[in-house]
Design a protein around this motif. Sequence first.
Motif, PDB file in Angstrom:
ATOM      1  N   HIS A 293     -56.985 -36.641  28.596  1.00 18.90           N
ATOM      2  CA  HIS A 293     -57.100 -35.478  27.704  1.00 18.90           C
ATOM      3  C   HIS A 293     -55.733 -35.062  27.175  1.00 18.90           C
ATOM      4  O   HIS A 293     -55.592 -34.764  25.978  1.00 18.90           O
ATOM      5  CB  HIS A 293     -57.753 -34.317  28.458  1.00 18.90           C
ATOM      6  CG  HIS A 293     -59.185 -34.564  28.807  1.00 18.90           C
ATOM      7  ND1 HIS A 293     -60.217 -34.422  27.905  1.00 18.90           N
ATOM      8  CD2 HIS A 293     -59.758 -34.958  29.975  1.00 18.90           C
ATOM      9  CE1 HIS A 293     -61.367 -34.714  28.481  1.00 18.90           C
ATOM     10  NE2 HIS A 293     -61.116 -35.040  29.743  1.00 18.90           N
TER      11      HIS A 293
ATOM     12  N   SER B 112     -58.774 -27.916  23.631  1.00 17.55           N
ATOM     13  CA  SER B 112     -59.382 -28.385  24.875  1.00 17.55           C
ATOM     14  C   SER B 112     -58.747 -27.625  26.022  1.00 17.55           C
ATOM     15  O   SER B 112     -57.523 -27.495  26.077  1.00 17.55           O
ATOM     16  CB  SER B 112     -59.139 -29.889  25.073  1.00 17.55           C
ATOM     17  OG  SER B 112     -59.733 -30.646  24.032  1.00 17.55           O
TER      18      SER B 112
ATOM     19  N   VAL C  60     -54.066 -28.926  23.784  1.00 13.75           N
ATOM     20  CA  VAL C  60     -54.646 -29.056  25.121  1.00 13.75           C
ATOM     21  C   VAL C  60     -53.951 -28.050  26.030  1.00 13.75           C
ATOM     22  O   VAL C  60     -52.729 -28.075  26.199  1.00 13.75           O
ATOM     23  CB  VAL C  60     -54.494 -30.480  25.678  1.00 13.75           C
ATOM     24  CG1 VAL C  60     -54.957 -30.530  27.134  1.00 13.75           C
ATOM     25  CG2 VAL C  60     -55.307 -31.464  24.842  1.00 13.75           C
TER      26      VAL C  60
END
Length: 269
Positions: free
Chosen positions: A183, A171, A147
């Motif tokens: 997230h 992501s 991420v």
Amino acid sequence: MIELRGKAVADAHKAILQEKVAAVGDSVITMAVLLVGEDHGAHMYATFMEKTAKNFGYGFVLKELPETATQDEVVTALQELNNDAAVHGILPFLIDMLDPKKDIDGLTTYNIGLVTAGKGGFAPCTAKACMAILNHYDIPVEGKHVVVIGRSQVIGKPVALMVLERHATVSICHSRTADLAHHIQQADIVIAAAGRAHMITANMVKAGAVVIDVGINELDGKTVGDVDYDAVSTVASAITPVPGGVGSVTTTMMLEAVYEAYHARNVNR
């Protein structure tokens, strides 16, 4: 918890680079900086890069223009550096007027395109520094969920592409991402590059995650990252400090890029 110190990474890369530079013999590898105006921060950075380059045995060219310089004068100065065969790498200002072969920080549209397509080119040095740290400490990327917080062309986007090339699932989050904590909690590797002091807290990071903190912020008179280091280090398996982490490696990536620009030109003669 492993502290991912940047100095060890930089030293390892410098040792290899010194061997390569020594092998070029009497040739002088040279980088250049073009400054326009009296911005104090820009001048401090140019002075730092001059010291870094010269300490490594590189040549250094500083071209300065006054704040009153016209667009034509700035373009002319940059073209002189583009056309100077003794200059191998340039820190970019007028980005797309810079020769892509000398664009050592990977910001011209040409180099952005190559990096996006996975076909080489110069990538931004800070993004390369993140990858160098992961490589040096043998942190696997393939199959991991990475991420990235931040979507800048300098760090967020290129580092996301670089881990994607290494077969990670990526992501990209940013300041307008809904439920950012959710997230981040899914990440095996967190790369924080949003430019907000301590925006990432311990409750956002899953146990055992690796955290690469690119942020450089001032908080209560101290330089801190985007990650609350003291708190997050209690849950992460490995984390970069600020200062002493990514920034310590970035200048070494710059030195490597200047050598690569020199080598590419001379190999292709």
